[in-house]
Design a protein around this motif. Structure first.
Motif, PDB file in Angstrom:
ATOM      1  N   ILE A  68      37.264  49.249  97.308  1.00 61.76           N
ATOM      2  CA  ILE A  68      38.248  48.510  96.506  1.00 61.76           C
ATOM      3  C   ILE A  68      38.905  49.447  95.498  1.00 61.76           C
ATOM      4  N   TRP A  69      38.126  50.344  94.931  1.00 58.86           N
ATOM      5  CA  TRP A  69      38.705  51.334  94.003  1.00 58.86           C
ATOM      6  C   TRP A  69      39.794  52.150  94.694  1.00 58.86           C
ATOM      7  N   LYS A 101      42.505  52.103  83.435  1.00 54.53           N
ATOM      8  CA  LYS A 101      43.777  52.830  83.420  1.00 54.53           C
ATOM      9  C   LYS A 101      44.573  52.547  84.694  1.00 54.53           C
ATOM     10  N   THR A 102      43.897  52.491  85.834  1.00 57.74           N
ATOM     11  CA  THR A 102      44.573  52.195  87.095  1.00 57.74           C
ATOM     12  C   THR A 102      45.201  50.810  87.050  1.00 57.74           C
ATOM     13  N   ILE A 103      44.443  49.826  86.618  1.00 57.56           N
ATOM     14  CA  ILE A 103      44.944  48.450  86.569  1.00 57.56           C
ATOM     15  C   ILE A 103      46.102  48.342  85.573  1.00 57.56           C
ATOM     16  N   GLU A 104      45.940  48.980  84.428  1.00 55.60           N
ATOM     17  CA  GLU A 104      46.999  48.963  83.410  1.00 55.60           C
ATOM     18  C   GLU A 104      48.274  49.613  83.941  1.00 55.60           C
ATOM     19  N   GLN A 105      48.149  50.742  84.647  1.00 58.03           N
ATOM     20  CA  GLN A 105      49.324  51.435  85.177  1.00 58.03           C
ATOM     21  C   GLN A 105      50.026  50.599  86.251  1.00 58.03           C
ATOM     22  N   ILE A 106      49.265  49.927  87.089  1.00 60.08           N
ATOM     23  CA  ILE A 106      49.871  49.034  88.090  1.00 60.08           C
ATOM     24  C   ILE A 106      50.715  47.982  87.385  1.00 60.08           C
ATOM     25  N   ASP A 124      34.563  53.275  83.578  1.00 61.23           N
ATOM     26  CA  ASP A 124      35.337  52.054  83.321  1.00 61.23           C
ATOM     27  C   ASP A 124      36.749  52.373  82.844  1.00 61.23           C
ATOM     28  N   ALA A 125      36.889  53.439  82.086  1.00 61.92           N
ATOM     29  CA  ALA A 125      38.209  53.806  81.569  1.00 61.92           C
ATOM     30  C   ALA A 125      39.164  54.151  82.711  1.00 61.92           C
ATOM     31  N   LEU A 155      30.493  47.094  92.637  1.00 57.19           N
ATOM     32  CA  LEU A 155      31.127  46.941  93.958  1.00 57.19           C
ATOM     33  C   LEU A 155      32.454  47.699  94.084  1.00 57.19           C
ATOM     34  N   ARG A 156      32.925  48.282  92.998  1.00 56.11           N
ATOM     35  CA  ARG A 156      34.218  48.972  93.020  1.00 56.11           C
ATOM     36  C   ARG A 156      34.269  50.091  94.067  1.00 56.11           C
ATOM     37  N   GLY A 157      33.183  50.804  94.242  1.00 52.03           N
ATOM     38  CA  GLY A 157      33.176  51.966  95.122  1.00 52.03           C
ATOM     39  C   GLY A 157      32.470  51.770  96.450  1.00 52.03           C
TER      40      GLY A 157
END
Length: 159
Positions: free
Chosen positions: A48-49, A95-100, A90-91, A36-38
């Protein structure tokens, strides 16, 4: 006066981290099925992505602007929104979530270490206080959009 500023900084931290009366960005993204991310439901303009990546880009820009006079902001609006509807893997999502999360934590360190009222020397009137409020407001706005998309996709449980 020192106590008042400490109180304000603590409230700003709560605002930046989200929550209180509303779901946090972490809550909004938790347990989202990968497939569902895209998805752009009902012909809406963003997935959502794209919303999560937009939050990352904008928050990063506000943080870097607050710290670095040589920072160059991305071109508005083109460089603030990913073209792709979904992360390449997935990476990229992780990475996006980690950077936020990393940038949010760095913004909080900045709040605690700077005069939040002082004008940012390379700005045109902005202060750390203004940037913190803007970052919190921006993230909150898009968090609500993510929750709405999840509701439309049948992937949000009311708490």
């Amino acid at each position: 006066m020192v106590h008042q500023q400490e109180t304000l900084i603590n409230e700003l931290i709560k605002l930046i981290e989200g929550g209180g009366a509303h779901a946090t960005l972490k809550d909004a993204l938790a347990d989202l099925p990968k497939e569902l991310r895209g998805v752009k439901p009902h012909n809406l303009p963003y997935s959502i992505w794209q919303l999560a990546e937009h939050v990352r880009i904008a928050q990063r820009d506000m943080l870097e602007f607050s710290k670095d006079g040589s920072h160059q902001s991305p071109k508005w609006p083109d460089d603030y929104w990913p073209k792709e509807a979904e992360p390449k893997d997935d990476a990229a999502w992780d990475k996006t979530i980690e950077q936020i999360n990393t940038d949010r934590a760095e913004f909080i360190v900045l709040l605690k270490s700077a005069d939040i009222y002082e004008r940012i020397p390379h700005g045109d009137g902005q202060s750390i206080l203004r940037e913190a409020l803007q970052a919190a407001d921006h993230t909150s706005y898009h968090t609500s959009e993510i929750i709405l998309l999840r509701r439309l996709l049948g992937a949000w449980k009311s708490k």
